[in-house]
Design a protein around this motif. Structure first.
Motif, PDB file in Angstrom:
ATOM      1  N   TYR A   1       0.843  -1.199   0.000  1.00 17.21           N
ATOM      2  CA  TYR A   1       0.000   0.000   0.000  1.00 17.21           C
ATOM      3  C   TYR A   1       0.872   1.240   0.000  1.00 17.21           C
ATOM      4  O   TYR A   1       1.767   1.398   0.834  1.00 17.21           O
TER       5      TYR A   1
ATOM      6  N   PRO B   1       0.103   5.018   0.463  1.00 13.75           N
ATOM      7  CA  PRO B   1      -0.994   5.950   0.741  1.00 13.75           C
ATOM      8  C   PRO B   1      -0.792   7.285   0.035  1.00 13.75           C
ATOM      9  O   PRO B   1       0.321   7.615  -0.387  1.00 13.75           O
TER      10      PRO B   1
ATOM     11  N   GLU C   1      -1.153  10.278   1.358  1.00  9.84           N
ATOM     12  CA  GLU C   1      -0.356  11.153   2.202  1.00  9.84           C
ATOM     13  C   GLU C   1       0.978  10.484   2.429  1.00  9.84           C
ATOM     14  O   GLU C   1       1.057   9.450   3.072  1.00  9.84           O
ATOM     15  N   ARG C   2       2.034  11.079   1.919  1.00  7.01           N
ATOM     16  CA  ARG C   2       3.337  10.450   2.038  1.00  7.01           C
ATOM     17  C   ARG C   2       3.925  10.711   3.410  1.00  7.01           C
ATOM     18  O   ARG C   2       3.743  11.780   3.968  1.00  7.01           O
ATOM     19  N   GLY C   3       4.652   9.734   3.911  1.00  8.17           N
ATOM     20  CA  GLY C   3       5.304   9.955   5.192  1.00  8.17           C
ATOM     21  C   GLY C   3       6.222   8.820   5.563  1.00  8.17           C
ATOM     22  O   GLY C   3       5.968   7.662   5.250  1.00  8.17           O
ATOM     23  N   LEU C   4       7.315   9.170   6.202  1.00  8.79           N
ATOM     24  CA  LEU C   4       8.259   8.200   6.738  1.00  8.79           C
ATOM     25  C   LEU C   4       8.752   8.783   8.050  1.00  8.79           C
ATOM     26  O   LEU C   4       8.483   9.935   8.351  1.00  8.79           O
ATOM     27  N   TYR C   5       9.486   7.980   8.821  1.00 10.28           N
ATOM     28  CA  TYR C   5      10.063   8.538  10.047  1.00 10.28           C
ATOM     29  C   TYR C   5      11.161   9.513   9.648  1.00 10.28           C
ATOM     30  O   TYR C   5      12.163   9.103   9.063  1.00 10.28           O
ATOM     31  N   PRO C   6      11.019  10.797   9.964  1.00 15.44           N
ATOM     32  CA  PRO C   6      12.021  11.759   9.492  1.00 15.44           C
ATOM     33  C   PRO C   6      13.414  11.513  10.063  1.00 15.44           C
ATOM     34  O   PRO C   6      14.405  11.789   9.419  1.00 15.44           O
TER      35      PRO C   6
ATOM     36  N   GLN D   1      14.487   2.246   8.466  1.00 14.84           N
ATOM     37  CA  GLN D   1      13.102   2.454   8.102  1.00 14.84           C
ATOM     38  C   GLN D   1      12.534   1.266   7.314  1.00 14.84           C
ATOM     39  O   GLN D   1      11.503   0.717   7.638  1.00 14.84           O
TER      40      GLN D   1
ATOM     41  N   LEU E   1       9.689  -1.517   8.411  1.00 14.00           N
ATOM     42  CA  LEU E   1       8.448  -1.674   7.646  1.00 14.00           C
ATOM     43  C   LEU E   1       8.398  -3.043   6.974  1.00 14.00           C
ATOM     44  O   LEU E   1       7.348  -3.681   6.910  1.00 14.00           O
TER      45      LEU E   1
ATOM     46  N   GLN F   1       9.442   5.547  -0.222  1.00 10.27           N
ATOM     47  CA  GLN F   1       8.149   5.055   0.226  1.00 10.27           C
ATOM     48  C   GLN F   1       7.577   4.024  -0.738  1.00 10.27           C
ATOM     49  O   GLN F   1       6.937   3.069  -0.328  1.00 10.27           O
TER      50      GLN F   1
ATOM     51  N   HIS G   1      11.430  -2.599  18.083  1.00 13.70           N
ATOM     52  CA  HIS G   1      11.791  -1.398  17.335  1.00 13.70           C
ATOM     53  C   HIS G   1      11.735  -0.166  18.243  1.00 13.70           C
ATOM     54  O   HIS G   1      12.669   0.636  18.277  1.00 13.70           O
TER      55      HIS G   1
ATOM     56  N   THR H   1       4.224  11.786  16.401  1.00 17.72           N
ATOM     57  CA  THR H   1       5.210  11.881  15.317  1.00 17.72           C
ATOM     58  C   THR H   1       4.816  10.982  14.161  1.00 17.72           C
ATOM     59  O   THR H   1       4.874  11.375  12.995  1.00 17.72           O
TER      60      THR H   1
ATOM     61  N   SER I   1       3.934  12.689  10.686  1.00 12.09           N
ATOM     62  CA  SER I   1       4.789  12.367   9.546  1.00 12.09           C
ATOM     63  C   SER I   1       4.044  11.486   8.549  1.00 12.09           C
ATOM     64  O   SER I   1       4.589  11.121   7.520  1.00 12.09           O
ATOM     65  N   ARG I   2       2.841  11.142   8.891  1.00 12.66           N
ATOM     66  CA  ARG I   2       1.944  10.394   7.988  1.00 12.66           C
ATOM     67  C   ARG I   2       2.432   8.995   7.663  1.00 12.66           C
ATOM     68  O   ARG I   2       2.031   8.411   6.672  1.00 12.66           O
ATOM     69  N   ILE I   3       3.331   8.492   8.492  1.00 13.45           N
ATOM     70  CA  ILE I   3       3.771   7.125   8.228  1.00 13.45           C
ATOM     71  C   ILE I   3       2.744   6.158   8.776  1.00 13.45           C
ATOM     72  O   ILE I   3       2.721   4.976   8.470  1.00 13.45           O
TER      73      ILE I   3
ATOM     74  N   GLU J   1      -0.316   5.542   8.167  1.00 12.79           N
ATOM     75  CA  GLU J   1      -1.164   4.737   7.296  1.00 12.79           C
ATOM     76  C   GLU J   1      -0.457   3.480   6.795  1.00 12.79           C
ATOM     77  O   GLU J   1      -1.074   2.439   6.636  1.00 12.79           O
ATOM     78  N   ILE J   2       0.846   3.614   6.549  1.00  7.84           N
ATOM     79  CA  ILE J   2       1.589   2.428   6.134  1.00  7.84           C
ATOM     80  C   ILE J   2       1.649   1.446   7.298  1.00  7.84           C
ATOM     81  O   ILE J   2       1.469   0.246   7.125  1.00  7.84           O
ATOM     82  N   LEU J   3       1.892   1.990   8.478  1.00  5.13           N
ATOM     83  CA  LEU J   3       2.012   1.125   9.648  1.00  5.13           C
ATOM     84  C   LEU J   3       0.731   0.356   9.909  1.00  5.13           C
ATOM     85  O   LEU J   3       0.754  -0.852  10.088  1.00  5.13           O
TER      86      LEU J   3
ATOM     87  N   SER K   1      -1.540  -0.366   7.925  1.00  4.24           N
ATOM     88  CA  SER K   1      -1.926  -1.335   6.915  1.00  4.24           C
ATOM     89  C   SER K   1      -1.060  -2.588   7.016  1.00  4.24           C
ATOM     90  O   SER K   1      -1.341  -3.604   6.392  1.00  4.24           O
ATOM     91  N   SER K   2       0.016  -2.538   7.827  1.00  6.13           N
ATOM     92  CA  SER K   2       0.838  -3.743   7.988  1.00  6.13           C
ATOM     93  C   SER K   2       0.569  -4.483   9.292  1.00  6.13           C
ATOM     94  O   SER K   2       0.670  -5.691   9.344  1.00  6.13           O
TER      95      SER K   2
END
Lengths: 299, 411
Positions: free
Chosen positions: A76, A78, A80-85, A92, A96, A140, B10, B209, B213-215, B217-219, B221-222
Motif C-alpha cells: 500500500y 498511501p 499522504e506520504r510519510g516516513l520517520y524523518p 526504516q 516496515l 516510500q 523497534h 510523530t 509524519s503520515r507514516i 497509514e503504512i504502519l 496497513s501492515s
C-alpha cells in the motif's frame, strides 16, 4: 478470483462515502481508479486494506477476506506520504519490511536492488529528512513493494514527481505488473491511467459512474474529437450542427462532436476556404469522458 | 515473529540508541550521584574556610569563657582572636578583608553579657549564630550563678523531658523507622512522578510523530493498531525499567558507600518491600497514563497540538503528586485513604500509604485491582479510539474528537 468488491457501502453517520460499489479486478490486472477529491477513492482503499469496516457488502482477495494475517500479500502506498524523518532509510525499510513479514537479509537484498534501480544506492544510510521530497517518495514506494505483494494499491503514486522520476516509477509499476502483481491505482492524471490501465472505474460521490475496459468506455462514449489547424478563421464552426463543444487553440480549433458523421460535414464545410494544415478525427480522451461524467466543476 | 514484538523491539532499541535517552540517563545519573553525596560535597567546599573574628572585650572577662565555650561546642571554623585596639581599627581590618567580622562584648545594666556583631554583610548566618549560642551559654551560667543555683540544679532545669512515642499496633513502624520510610517514600514518589511524566510524554510524542509524519497509514496497513499501540507502550515500559535499573544501581551503591545516608535511610536492611511496591505502582501508573496518552496522541495531527491535548491528563498527574506530598506528613487522614483507591491517584497515594503505614493486604489488593480494571478499560477503549484516531486528520484539539474517532471504527 482476484480482487472482488461486492455491493460495498460505507456510511459515516448520515454521509454515504461509498455507495453499493461492485468491482471485479482479475489477477495480474492493472486497474485505474479515478474520481474527483472526495469521490470515495481513499475510503474504498482503506476498506480493501481492512482499515475501515464495511457498512454493507463484502471484499475478498482470491475468495478470502483481507485482514492482518494476509498483510504480507498486500502493498500500500498511501496518498499522504510519510516516513520517520529521523530514521535512516535502511532502518526504516527494515522495520516496515519486518512488519510485512520479511526477514532482515531479504529486506537488505531487496533494498539494494531497488535503490540501485532508482539510481540512489548511496541513500541507504541517509536520514529521510535529508532527502528531497521526490526521493522520499521513491523510498516510500520501495517500502510498499519490498515484500513483493500480490496485490498493490497505489494512491496517487505519481503526484509531486518530476517527469524523469515519473517515468522511472511508471516503468517500475509496469515491471511489477508483468511479474504478476495485481495493481489498483488512483490518479488525477488521466494520461497516466490511459497509458497504464486496461480497465478502470470513475467514481463520483461514492458511486461508479463509468466502469469497464478502456476501449469499450471510449467506444460507447460516442462522441469524438476533431482537431483542425488552418490559416483562416474557424469561428463559425463553434455553432456548426453536431458540434457539442468548441475551444479555440493557438493554431486553430478543438471540437467535440456528437458522432463520426459530423466530422465529414465539417470537412466539406471548410474545404476550399484556405490552407488546412491539419485535420484529425480523434478518440475522445479520458479527460473528456471524466469531465462529462463527473461534471465541469472538477478542475 | 509476532508483530507486537517487532513493534516493541523497534520502539525499545530506537529509543535506547537515541542521543536524548543517553543524555538524560547520564545527567540523571550524575544528579543521583550528586544528591547521594551531598554531605561530602558541602564539606568539600566549607572545609578550608576558617573565619577570623576579632573580639573587642570591653569587660576584660568574657573573652576566655567565650573561646572555651566555642571549643566545647566543637566549633572549628571560627578563629577567635582578642583585639585590644580601637573599634575604628577593627572596622578597617574588616573592610580590608583581613577579618571577616569583629564582635564587641560588654555588660548590660544587669551585669549580664551583651554583644554586637559587625561584618561587611550579615548574609552568613552561621557564624553569628554560633557566637550567639556560645554567649547564651555564658549568660545562663552567669545568671544562674547570680541567683545562687548550683551547676547540678542548672543541669536539671535544662534537662529535656523524656517523651517516648510507642505504636501499639503490631508491625507498626517506630518513630525512627517512620522517618526513614518518609525520606525513602519521598524519593521514590518523586521518581514515580518524574518517570510517569517522562515516559507518558514519550508515548504521546511517539504516536503524534507517526501521525504527523503520515507514516501511520503504512504502519496500520501492515500491523493492527492495537498491536502497535501495545507494542509501543510495552517497549517504552521496558526502556523505563532499563533506565530505572541503571539509576537504582548507581543510587544504591552510592548510598551504601556513603555511611551517613545509609543510616538516615535505614539502608542497613534493604527495604525490599518498599522498593518492590514502588516498581509495581510505577508500572501500574505508567500503564494507566500511557494508554491515556496513546489515545490522545492518536487524535492529534500535528506535534504542536500535543501540548493542549494532554494538559488535562498532566494536571491529574500533578494533582496526584501534590496529594502525595500532603499525605507524606499526614498519611492517616481519611482524604488520603480515600484517594488511595481512586485509580488516577492510587499509584502514588497507595504507594505512600504502603510505604509509611501498615496497610491491610486487602486494601492494597483492592487498590491494585481497581487500577488494573481501569487500565484494562482504557486499554480497550483506547485501542478503539486509536484505531479511528490514526485515520483522522485536520484540526483536533478537543475531546469531541474521541467521539469522531469511535464513529470511524463503526460499521
Amino acid at each position: 478470483m482476484g480482487l472482488r468488491l461486492q455491493n460495498v457501502t460505507k456510511r459515516f453517520g448520515d454521509f454515504t462515502a461509498v455507495d453499493h460499489l461492485t468491482l471485479e479486478i482479475p489477477e495480474r490486472e492493472m486497474f485505474g481508479f479515478l474520481g474527483a477529491n472526495g469521490a470515495g477513492k481513499t475510503t474504498t482503499f482503506r476498506m480493501i486494506l481492512g482499515l475501515l469496516d464495511l457498512t454493507e457488502g463484502e471484499i475478498t482477495w482470491n475468495d478470502e477476506t483481507i485482514n492482518y494475517a494476509s498483510s504480507h500479500l498486500i502493498g500500500y502506498l498511501p496518498e499522504e506520504r510519510g516516513l520517520y524523518p529521523k530514521l535512516k532509510v535502511k532502518e526504516q525499510l527494515i522495520y516496515l519490511g519486518r512488519l510485512r513479514g520479511l526477514d532482515k537479509q531479504t529486506i537488505i537484498k531487496e533494498m539494494e536492488y531497488w535503490l540501485e534501480r532508482f539510481k540512489v544506492p548511496d541513500y541507504a544510510n541517509k536520514r529521510v529528512e535529508e532527502l528531497s521530497k521526490g526521493n522520499q517518495q521513491k523510498i516510500q514506494f520501495i517500502a510498499s513493494v519490498i515484500h513483493k505483494p500480490k496485490l498493490l494499491i497505489l494512491d496517487e503514486p505519481f503526484s509531486g514527481l518530476d517527469p524523469v522520476n515519473v517515468e522511472q516509477l511508471k516503468a517500475a509499476v509496469v515491471d511489477l505488473k508483468n511479474a504478476g502483481t495485481t495493481i489498483v491505482f488512483s490518479s488525477h492524471r488521466m494520461e497516466h491511467v490511459e497509458e497504464l490501465c486496461e480497465h478502470l472505474c470513475i467514481m463520483h460521490r461514492g458511486k461508479p459512474v463509468v466502469h469497464g475496459a478502456l476501449k469499450e468506455i471510449k467506444r460507447s462514449f460516442g462522441k469524438k474529437n476533431v482537431v483542425i489547424h488552418a490559416d483562416f478563421p474557424l469561428d463559425d464552426l463553434h455553432e456548426f450542427p453536431g458540434v457539442v463543444k468548441a475551444k479555440a487553440t493557438a493554431e486553430g480549433v478543438h471540437l467535440q462532436i456528437e458522432n463520426e458523421e459530423t466530422s465529414q460535414h465539417i470537412l466539406s464545410h471548410i474545404a476550399g476556404k484556405g490552407f488546412i494544415r491539419k485535420f484529425a478525427l480523434e478518440e475522445p480522451s479520458l479527460n473528456d469522458i471524466f469531465i462529462e461524467k463527473v461534471g465541469a466543476s472538477y478542475e | 515473529m509476532n508483530k507486537f514484538w517487532i513493534v516493541l523491539a523497534h520502539t525499545y532499541f530506537t529509543k535506547l540508541k537515541s542521543k536524548s535517552f543517553m543524555i538524560t540517563t547520564i545527567i540523571t545519573a550524575l544528579l543521583v550521584l550528586g544528591l547521594t553525596n551531598l554531605n561530602h560535597i558541602i564539606e568539600l567546599f566549607s572545609d578550608e574556610e576558617t573565619k577570623t573574628v576579632a573580639v573587642i572585650d570591653k569587660t576584660g572577662e568574657l573573652y576566655e569563657p567565650l573561646e572555651e565555650q566555642l571549643k566545647t561546642d566543637g566549633e572549628k571554623d571560627i578563629d577567635l582572636r582578642m583585639f585590644k585596639g580601637a573599634e575604628d581599627k577593627a572596622k578597617e581590618k574588616v573592610q580590608n578583608g583581613e577579618w571577616q567580622a569583629y564582635v564587641v562584648l560588654g555588660y548590660d545594666d544587669k551585669q549580664l553579657p551583651k554583644a554586637a556583631y559587625y561584618a561587611m554583610t550579615v548574609a552568613d548566618s552561621d557564624t553569628p549564630l554560633q557566637l550567639e549560642q556560645a554567649l547564651q551559654q555564658i549568660k545562663t551560667t552567669l545568671a544562674t550563678a547570680k541567683i545562687g543555683l548550683s551547676t547540678e540544679q542548672v543541669k536539671e532545669l535544662y534537662e529535656p523531658v523524656v517523651f517516648e512515642k510507642v505504636a501499639l499496633e503490631k508491625n507498626a513502624k517506630t518513630e525512627e523507622e517512620l522517618n526513614q520510610a518518609r525520606l525513602l517514600v519521598y524519593i521514590l514518589l518523586f521518581a514515580i512522578y518524574i518517570f510517569v511524566f517522562m515516559y507518558g510524554t514519550m508515548i504521546v510524542m511517539e504516536v503524534a510523530t507517526e501521525k504527523s509524519s503520515r507514516i501511520m497509514e503504512i504502519l496500520i496497513s501492515s500491523a493492527s493498531p492495537v498491536q502497535q499501540m501495545f507494542g509501543k507502550i510495552f517497549g517504552v515500559a521496558l526502556l523505563s525499567l532499563t533506565q530505572f535499573s541503571i539509576l537504582f544501581v548507581i543510587g544504591y551503591t552510592s548510598i551504601k558507600e556513603n555511611g551517613e545516608l545509609t543510616a538516615i535511610l535505614g539502608f542497613e536492611q534493604i527495604p525490599v518491600a518498599t522498593i518492590a511496591y514502588a516498581i509495581v505502582f510505577f508500572l501500574l501508573g505508567y500503564f494507566l497514563y500511557a494508554t491515556l496518552f496513546a489515545l490522545l496522541g492518536s487524535l492529534v495531527s500535528r506535534i504542536e497540538e500535543v501540548q493542549q491535548m494532554i494538559t488535562p491528563v498532566n494536571l491529574l498527574v500533578i494533582a496526584a503528586f501534590f496529594i502525595a506530598m500532603f499525605g507524606l506528613n499526614n498519611p492517616e487522614v481519611p482524604f488520603i485513604t480515600v484517594t488511595s483507591f481512586i485509580p488516577f491517584f492510587a499509584p502514588m497515594i497507595m504507594f505512600l500509604r504502603v510505604g509509611m503505614l501498615n496497610v491491610p493486604m486487602w486494601e492494597i489488593a483492592l487498590s491494585i485491582g481497581l487500577l488494573v480494571a481501569t487500565i484494562s478499560f482504557f486499554a480497550y477503549f483506547g485501542a478503539k479510539v486509536y484505531r479511528g484516531g490514526v485515520l483522522m486528520y485536520g484540526k483536533s484539539t478537543s475531546f469531541k474528537d474521541i467521539k469522531k474517532a469511535l464513529q470511524l471504527t463503526k460499521k
